[in-house]
Scaffold this motif. Sequence first.
Motif, mmCIF file in Angstrom:
data_model
loop_
_atom_site.group_PDB
_atom_site.id
_atom_site.type_symbol
_atom_site.label_atom_id
_atom_site.label_comp_id
_atom_site.label_asym_id
_atom_site.label_seq_id
_atom_site.Cartn_x
_atom_site.Cartn_y
_atom_site.Cartn_z
ATOM 1 N N LEU A 156 0.839 -1.203 0.000
ATOM 2 C CA LEU A 156 0.000 0.000 0.000
ATOM 3 C C LEU A 156 0.867 1.243 0.000
ATOM 4 C CD1 LEU A 156 -2.488 -1.105 2.805
ATOM 5 C CD2 LEU A 156 -2.799 -1.311 0.339
ATOM 6 N N ALA A 157 0.328 2.326 -0.526
ATOM 7 C CA ALA A 157 1.037 3.604 -0.456
ATOM 8 C C ALA A 157 1.101 4.044 1.005
ATOM 9 C CB ALA A 157 0.310 4.648 -1.282
ATOM 10 N N PRO A 158 2.255 4.556 1.458
ATOM 11 C CA PRO A 158 2.360 5.040 2.843
ATOM 12 C C PRO A 158 1.339 6.139 3.119
ATOM 13 C CG PRO A 158 4.516 4.910 1.816
ATOM 14 C CD PRO A 158 3.506 4.691 0.729
ATOM 15 N N ARG A 159 0.768 6.123 4.324
ATOM 16 C CA ARG A 159 -0.236 7.112 4.744
ATOM 17 C C ARG A 159 0.129 7.673 6.111
ATOM 18 N NH1 ARG A 159 -4.066 7.922 0.592
ATOM 19 N NH2 ARG A 159 -4.253 5.937 -0.439
ATOM 20 N N GLN A 160 -0.202 8.914 6.323
ATOM 21 C CA GLN A 160 -0.010 9.564 7.608
ATOM 22 C C GLN A 160 -1.212 9.211 8.493
ATOM 23 O OE1 GLN A 160 2.674 11.682 8.173
ATOM 24 N NE2 GLN A 160 2.138 12.318 10.209
ATOM 25 N N LEU A 161 -0.970 8.489 9.585
ATOM 26 C CA LEU A 161 -2.019 8.112 10.524
ATOM 27 C C LEU A 161 -1.536 8.371 11.941
ATOM 28 C CD1 LEU A 161 -3.077 4.642 9.070
ATOM 29 C CD2 LEU A 161 -4.365 6.763 8.912
ATOM 30 N N ARG A 162 -2.334 9.071 12.716
ATOM 31 C CA ARG A 162 -2.008 9.333 14.118
ATOM 32 C C ARG A 162 -0.597 9.940 14.296
ATOM 33 N NH1 ARG A 162 -5.756 5.755 17.200
ATOM 34 N NH2 ARG A 162 -6.916 4.695 15.611
ATOM 35 N N GLY A 163 -0.219 10.776 13.361
ATOM 36 C CA GLY A 163 1.071 11.448 13.445
ATOM 37 C C GLY A 163 2.252 10.577 13.036
ATOM 38 N N GLN A 164 1.997 9.399 12.493
ATOM 39 C CA GLN A 164 3.055 8.473 12.069
ATOM 40 C C GLN A 164 2.786 8.047 10.623
ATOM 41 O OE1 GLN A 164 5.655 7.316 14.094
ATOM 42 N NE2 GLN A 164 4.925 8.819 15.573
ATOM 43 N N ILE A 165 3.826 7.571 9.960
ATOM 44 C CA ILE A 165 3.654 7.013 8.620
ATOM 45 C C ILE A 165 3.338 5.531 8.754
ATOM 46 C CG2 ILE A 165 4.798 6.489 6.419
ATOM 47 C CD1 ILE A 165 4.210 9.421 6.723
ATOM 48 N N SER A 166 2.211 5.110 8.178
ATOM 49 C CA SER A 166 1.830 3.700 8.158
ATOM 50 C C SER A 166 2.119 3.167 6.764
ATOM 51 C CB SER A 166 0.348 3.541 8.485
ATOM 52 O OG SER A 166 0.006 2.170 8.549
ATOM 53 N N GLN A 167 2.850 2.055 6.697
ATOM 54 C CA GLN A 167 3.284 1.520 5.409
ATOM 55 C C GLN A 167 2.636 0.181 5.080
ATOM 56 O OE1 GLN A 167 7.427 1.793 6.638
ATOM 57 N NE2 GLN A 167 7.736 3.298 5.016
ATOM 58 N N GLY A 168 1.534 -0.131 5.721
ATOM 59 C CA GLY A 168 0.859 -1.393 5.445
ATOM 60 C C GLY A 168 -0.409 -1.496 6.264
ATOM 61 N N MET A 169 -1.024 -2.686 6.191
ATOM 62 C CA MET A 169 -2.266 -2.927 6.914
ATOM 63 C C MET A 169 -2.239 -4.340 7.491
ATOM 64 S SD MET A 169 -6.228 -2.727 5.506
ATOM 65 C CE MET A 169 -5.679 -3.185 3.902
ATOM 66 N N LEU A 170 -2.523 -4.455 8.752
ATOM 67 C CA LEU A 170 -2.655 -5.733 9.433
ATOM 68 C C LEU A 170 -4.068 -6.247 9.164
ATOM 69 C CD1 LEU A 170 -1.581 -6.395 13.033
ATOM 70 C CD2 LEU A 170 -3.929 -6.807 12.389
ATOM 71 N N LEU A 171 -4.212 -7.511 8.768
ATOM 72 C CA LEU A 171 -5.540 -8.043 8.478
ATOM 73 C C LEU A 171 -6.175 -8.619 9.732
ATOM 74 C CD1 LEU A 171 -5.111 -9.801 5.021
ATOM 75 C CD2 LEU A 171 -5.883 -7.497 5.541
ATOM 76 N N ALA A 172 -7.404 -8.220 9.976
ATOM 77 C CA ALA A 172 -8.155 -8.675 11.146
ATOM 78 C C ALA A 172 -9.640 -8.636 10.818
ATOM 79 C CB ALA A 172 -7.858 -7.784 12.350
ATOM 80 N N ALA A 173 -10.409 -9.322 11.627
ATOM 81 C CA ALA A 173 -11.869 -9.310 11.506
ATOM 82 C C ALA A 173 -12.449 -9.001 12.876
ATOM 83 C CB ALA A 173 -12.369 -10.672 11.021
ATOM 84 N N THR A 174 -13.651 -8.486 12.901
ATOM 85 C CA THR A 174 -14.346 -8.248 14.163
ATOM 86 C C THR A 174 -15.476 -9.256 14.280
ATOM 87 O OG1 THR A 174 -13.840 -5.900 14.034
ATOM 88 C CG2 THR A 174 -15.570 -6.544 15.562
ATOM 89 N N ASP A 175 -15.473 -10.037 15.355
ATOM 90 C CA ASP A 175 -16.530 -11.013 15.595
ATOM 91 C C ASP A 175 -17.838 -10.262 15.815
ATOM 92 O OD1 ASP A 175 -18.271 -12.640 17.622
ATOM 93 O OD2 ASP A 175 -16.921 -14.111 16.697
ATOM 94 N N ALA A 176 -18.841 -10.558 15.000
ATOM 95 C CA ALA A 176 -20.115 -9.837 15.063
ATOM 96 C C ALA A 176 -20.828 -10.031 16.397
ATOM 97 C CB ALA A 176 -21.023 -10.280 13.917
ATOM 98 N N ALA A 177 -20.673 -11.201 17.002
ATOM 99 C CA ALA A 177 -21.394 -11.493 18.250
ATOM 100 C C ALA A 177 -20.743 -10.839 19.464
ATOM 101 C CB ALA A 177 -21.476 -13.007 18.459
ATOM 102 N N THR A 178 -19.399 -10.808 19.491
ATOM 103 C CA THR A 178 -18.703 -10.335 20.684
ATOM 104 C C THR A 178 -18.014 -8.991 20.509
ATOM 105 O OG1 THR A 178 -16.618 -11.420 20.083
ATOM 106 C CG2 THR A 178 -18.217 -12.722 21.356
ATOM 107 N N GLY A 179 -17.773 -8.581 19.259
ATOM 108 C CA GLY A 179 -17.028 -7.359 19.006
ATOM 109 C C GLY A 179 -15.525 -7.540 19.159
ATOM 110 N N LYS A 180 -15.080 -8.766 19.439
ATOM 111 C CA LYS A 180 -13.654 -9.056 19.633
ATOM 112 C C LYS A 180 -12.923 -9.006 18.294
ATOM 113 C CE LYS A 180 -10.492 -12.500 21.428
ATOM 114 N NZ LYS A 180 -10.311 -13.796 22.034
ATOM 115 N N VAL A 181 -11.745 -8.389 18.292
ATOM 116 C CA VAL A 181 -10.920 -8.327 17.099
ATOM 117 C C VAL A 181 -10.113 -9.625 17.002
ATOM 118 C CG1 VAL A 181 -9.015 -7.119 15.961
ATOM 119 C CG2 VAL A 181 -10.793 -5.823 17.147
#
Length: 67
Positions: free
Chosen positions: A26-51
């Motif tokens: 991915l193209a680097p992006r400015q997030l929360r005052g830092q440069i983010s150079q990728g994305m961690l893959l995760a899902a949110t459980d619909a029943a519990t909200g747990k990542v």
Amino acid sequence: QICAGLKEHIAPQDFVGKQIVVVANLAPRQLRGQISQGMLLAATDAATGKVIFVTPSQPVVSGSSVR
């Protein structure tokens, strides 16, 4: 470096020794005052909200392709 906003879901030390799936072309992006150079893959459980982090079912070499 990846900025993911997951502080309330997992402590940084809990990632040590674990394999996760990362999108790194991915193209680097400015997030929360830092440069983010990728994305961690995760899902949110619909029943519990747990990542839930996407992990390989077997150990793989770092840098392996996701297909």
